[in-house]
Design a protein around this motif. Structure first.
Motif, PDB file in Angstrom:
ATOM      1  N   TYR A   1     -18.320  11.570   7.647  1.00 15.25           N
ATOM      2  CA  TYR A   1     -18.746  11.116   6.328  1.00 15.25           C
ATOM      3  C   TYR A   1     -19.243   9.667   6.386  1.00 15.25           C
ATOM      4  N   LYS A   2     -20.209   9.375   5.547  1.00 14.44           N
ATOM      5  CA  LYS A   2     -20.763   8.035   5.446  1.00 14.44           C
ATOM      6  C   LYS A   2     -20.307   7.410   4.137  1.00 14.44           C
ATOM      7  N   VAL A   3     -19.762   6.212   4.209  1.00 12.41           N
ATOM      8  CA  VAL A   3     -19.244   5.526   3.029  1.00 12.41           C
ATOM      9  C   VAL A   3     -20.210   4.428   2.610  1.00 12.41           C
TER      10      VAL A   3
ATOM     11  N   ASP B   1     -23.305  17.017   0.354  1.00 11.40           N
ATOM     12  CA  ASP B   1     -22.217  16.887  -0.612  1.00 11.40           C
ATOM     13  C   ASP B   1     -21.846  15.417  -0.722  1.00 11.40           C
ATOM     14  N   MET B   2     -21.924  14.874  -1.941  1.00  7.10           N
ATOM     15  CA  MET B   2     -21.582  13.471  -2.171  1.00  7.10           C
ATOM     16  C   MET B   2     -20.402  13.379  -3.120  1.00  7.10           C
ATOM     17  N   THR B   3     -19.427  12.594  -2.743  1.00 10.05           N
ATOM     18  CA  THR B   3     -18.224  12.426  -3.557  1.00 10.05           C
ATOM     19  C   THR B   3     -18.152  11.009  -4.096  1.00 10.05           C
ATOM     20  N   TYR B   4     -18.009  10.889  -5.394  1.00 12.89           N
ATOM     21  CA  TYR B   4     -17.856   9.585  -6.029  1.00 12.89           C
ATOM     22  C   TYR B   4     -16.367   9.317  -6.207  1.00 12.89           C
ATOM     23  N   VAL B   5     -15.917   8.211  -5.657  1.00 15.88           N
ATOM     24  CA  VAL B   5     -14.496   7.871  -5.649  1.00 15.88           C
ATOM     25  C   VAL B   5     -14.258   6.639  -6.517  1.00 15.88           C
ATOM     26  N   GLY B   6     -13.282   6.714  -7.381  1.00 17.51           N
ATOM     27  CA  GLY B   6     -12.926   5.574  -8.210  1.00 17.51           C
ATOM     28  C   GLY B   6     -11.441   5.257  -8.076  1.00 17.51           C
ATOM     29  N   LEU B   7     -11.111   3.980  -8.055  1.00 16.21           N
ATOM     30  CA  LEU B   7      -9.712   3.544  -8.047  1.00 16.21           C
ATOM     31  C   LEU B   7      -9.483   2.649  -9.259  1.00 16.21           C
ATOM     32  N   SER B   8      -8.353   2.816  -9.910  1.00 15.99           N
ATOM     33  CA  SER B   8      -7.994   1.932 -11.022  1.00 15.99           C
ATOM     34  C   SER B   8      -6.486   1.735 -11.000  1.00 15.99           C
ATOM     35  N   SER B   9      -6.026   0.573 -11.442  1.00 14.53           N
ATOM     36  CA  SER B   9      -4.592   0.274 -11.424  1.00 14.53           C
ATOM     37  C   SER B   9      -4.127  -0.168 -12.804  1.00 14.53           C
ATOM     38  N   TYR B  10      -2.831   0.008 -13.045  1.00 15.32           N
ATOM     39  CA  TYR B  10      -2.284  -0.181 -14.382  1.00 15.32           C
ATOM     40  C   TYR B  10      -0.899  -0.819 -14.341  1.00 15.32           C
ATOM     41  N   GLU B  11      -0.608  -1.580 -15.381  1.00 11.63           N
ATOM     42  CA  GLU B  11       0.711  -2.168 -15.538  1.00 11.63           C
ATOM     43  C   GLU B  11       1.620  -1.168 -16.252  1.00 11.63           C
ATOM     44  N   GLY B  12       2.930  -1.327 -16.071  1.00  8.42           N
ATOM     45  CA  GLY B  12       3.879  -0.468 -16.770  1.00  8.42           C
ATOM     46  C   GLY B  12       3.650   1.005 -16.471  1.00  8.42           C
ATOM     47  N   ASP B  13       3.631   1.821 -17.545  1.00 12.87           N
ATOM     48  CA  ASP B  13       3.405   3.250 -17.361  1.00 12.87           C
ATOM     49  C   ASP B  13       1.950   3.620 -17.605  1.00 12.87           C
TER      50      ASP B  13
ATOM     51  N   THR C   1      -9.854   8.809  -8.559  1.00  5.81           N
ATOM     52  CA  THR C   1     -10.640   9.910  -9.108  1.00  5.81           C
ATOM     53  C   THR C   1     -11.675  10.352  -8.086  1.00  5.81           C
ATOM     54  N   PHE C   2     -11.940  11.653  -8.027  1.00  6.19           N
ATOM     55  CA  PHE C   2     -12.888  12.214  -7.062  1.00  6.19           C
ATOM     56  C   PHE C   2     -13.809  13.197  -7.781  1.00  6.19           C
ATOM     57  N   TYR C   3     -15.118  13.056  -7.559  1.00 10.39           N
ATOM     58  CA  TYR C   3     -16.089  13.958  -8.160  1.00 10.39           C
ATOM     59  C   TYR C   3     -17.154  14.246  -7.121  1.00 10.39           C
ATOM     60  N   THR C   4     -17.399  15.519  -6.822  1.00  2.00           N
ATOM     61  CA  THR C   4     -18.339  15.885  -5.768  1.00  2.00           C
ATOM     62  C   THR C   4     -19.524  16.666  -6.327  1.00  2.00           C
ATOM     63  N   VAL C   5     -20.720  16.339  -5.844  1.00  4.75           N
ATOM     64  CA  VAL C   5     -21.937  17.020  -6.292  1.00  4.75           C
ATOM     65  C   VAL C   5     -22.888  17.200  -5.119  1.00  4.75           C
TER      66      VAL C   5
ATOM     67  N   GLY D   1     -26.060  28.337  -8.485  1.00  7.87           N
ATOM     68  CA  GLY D   1     -24.829  29.097  -8.615  1.00  7.87           C
ATOM     69  C   GLY D   1     -23.781  28.666  -7.609  1.00  7.87           C
ATOM     70  N   GLU D   2     -24.181  27.866  -6.607  1.00  7.68           N
ATOM     71  CA  GLU D   2     -23.241  27.374  -5.620  1.00  7.68           C
ATOM     72  C   GLU D   2     -22.573  26.106  -6.156  1.00  7.68           C
ATOM     73  N   THR D   3     -21.356  25.854  -5.709  1.00 10.46           N
ATOM     74  CA  THR D   3     -20.649  24.651  -6.139  1.00 10.46           C
ATOM     75  C   THR D   3     -20.236  23.818  -4.936  1.00 10.46           C
ATOM     76  N   ALA D   4     -20.123  22.530  -5.150  1.00  9.30           N
ATOM     77  CA  ALA D   4     -19.698  21.616  -4.087  1.00  9.30           C
ATOM     78  C   ALA D   4     -18.225  21.299  -4.300  1.00  9.30           C
ATOM     79  N   GLU D   5     -17.397  21.718  -3.370  1.00 15.22           N
ATOM     80  CA  GLU D   5     -15.961  21.464  -3.473  1.00 15.22           C
ATOM     81  C   GLU D   5     -15.641  20.029  -3.043  1.00 15.22           C
ATOM     82  N   ILE D   6     -14.606  19.458  -3.616  1.00 18.23           N
ATOM     83  CA  ILE D   6     -14.178  18.119  -3.237  1.00 18.23           C
ATOM     84  C   ILE D   6     -13.585  18.188  -1.834  1.00 18.23           C
TER      85      ILE D   6
END
Length: 262
Positions: free
Chosen positions: A76-78, A144-156, A232-236, A244-249
């Motif tokens: 994979y290429k990042v 197949d390209m996957t968009y990756v997101g990271l987010s962080s949170y305080e408390g709950d 979060t991960f989203y692949t297209v 009719g074909e789908t791209a799996e993560i």
């Protein structure tokens, strides 16, 4: 669908789904087997996660360093997501507030309330095995390209972010309208799926999207929480849109990214 029509449709939807990543696809609980839990939109470990001691939330700068880097996932290429991903949640809107977290997750934006986030894209690396130039623009999109997101949170906050996605999968099962990148898209259906089961809890879902009257395409999204960080991960695959074909993560991408989180 003709190849030329498919290519045009891919390019058009790319603008909307890239931003929306409709990977932004409405996410649903994938970490646990929702069928077993009796809660299609639920998430694994949600019952015990709230009592776990809160870890210090990574800053935006720290999240950048936690993103997958080139060479960390074989095959994979990042690349940086700065040029393709939306800059803010204001760029991704739905017609139902409860569906917003789904759209944000697909666009590598935080599904919850936080300013600490980072994102990039991870694509199949076919360069080393390519023997000829793509026949047309649609062939060039055939990765197949996957968009990756990271987010962080305080408390709950991280738990609440995952819950918002889980709740959205149920609330938005009948679909919703999405606007992103100057384009409008109609999600006709959202359904919970079984995800990787990694992290402390996860939610996975599939979205059926109307392809401008030329059929329906299905997109997959997964949201995984580890401590105070949500991935979060989203692949297209743009060449496959309307076929009719789908791209799996890719499991390798999810596993490698979650392994880097604290």
């Amino acid at each position: 669908m003709k190849r030329s029509s498919g290519a045009r449709l891919s390019a058009t939807v790319a603008v909307s789904l890239l931003s929306l990543a409709l990977v932004t696809g409405c996410s649903d609980s994938g970490a646990d087997d929702s069928a077993d839990s009796g809660n299609p939109g639920g998430s694994k470990g949600s019952g015990s996660s709230s009592s776990a001691p809160a870890a210090e939330a990574p800053t935006a700068a720290e999240l950048e360093k936690l993103l997958l880097a080139q060479g960390e996932v074989k095959g994979y290429k990042v690349t940086s997501g700065d040029a393709t991903l939306p800059k803010s949640k204001a760029a991704v809107k739905t017609d139902k507030a409860e569906c917003d977290p789904l759209a944000w997750a697909g666009a590598a934006l935080p599904p919850g309330d936080t300013d600490a986030s980072a994102g990039n894209s991870v694509a199949e690396d076919k360069a080393s095995t390519a023997t000829a130039q793509p026949e047309d623009i649609e062939d060039a999109f055939d990765i197949d390209m996957t968009y990756v997101g990271l987010s962080s949170y305080e408390g709950d906050g991280a738990q609440q972010a995952v819950k918002a996605v889980s709740d959205g999968v149920s609330a938005c099962s009948g679909g919703f309208a999405l606007a992103a990148g100057g384009e409008k898209t109609k999600v006709t259906k959202v359904a919970a799926e079984k995800g990787s089961g990694l992290g402390d809890e996860s939610v996975a879902f599939a979205e059926d999207v109307d392809m401008d009257g030329e059929g329906t395409a299905t997109f997959h999204t997964e949201v995984v929480r580890k401590g105070s960080t949500v991935a979060t991960f989203y692949t297209v695959n743009f060449a496959a849109l309307g076929s009719g074909e789908t791209a799996e993560i890719p499991a390798a991408v999810v596993e490698a990214q979650i392994a880097k989180l604290k």
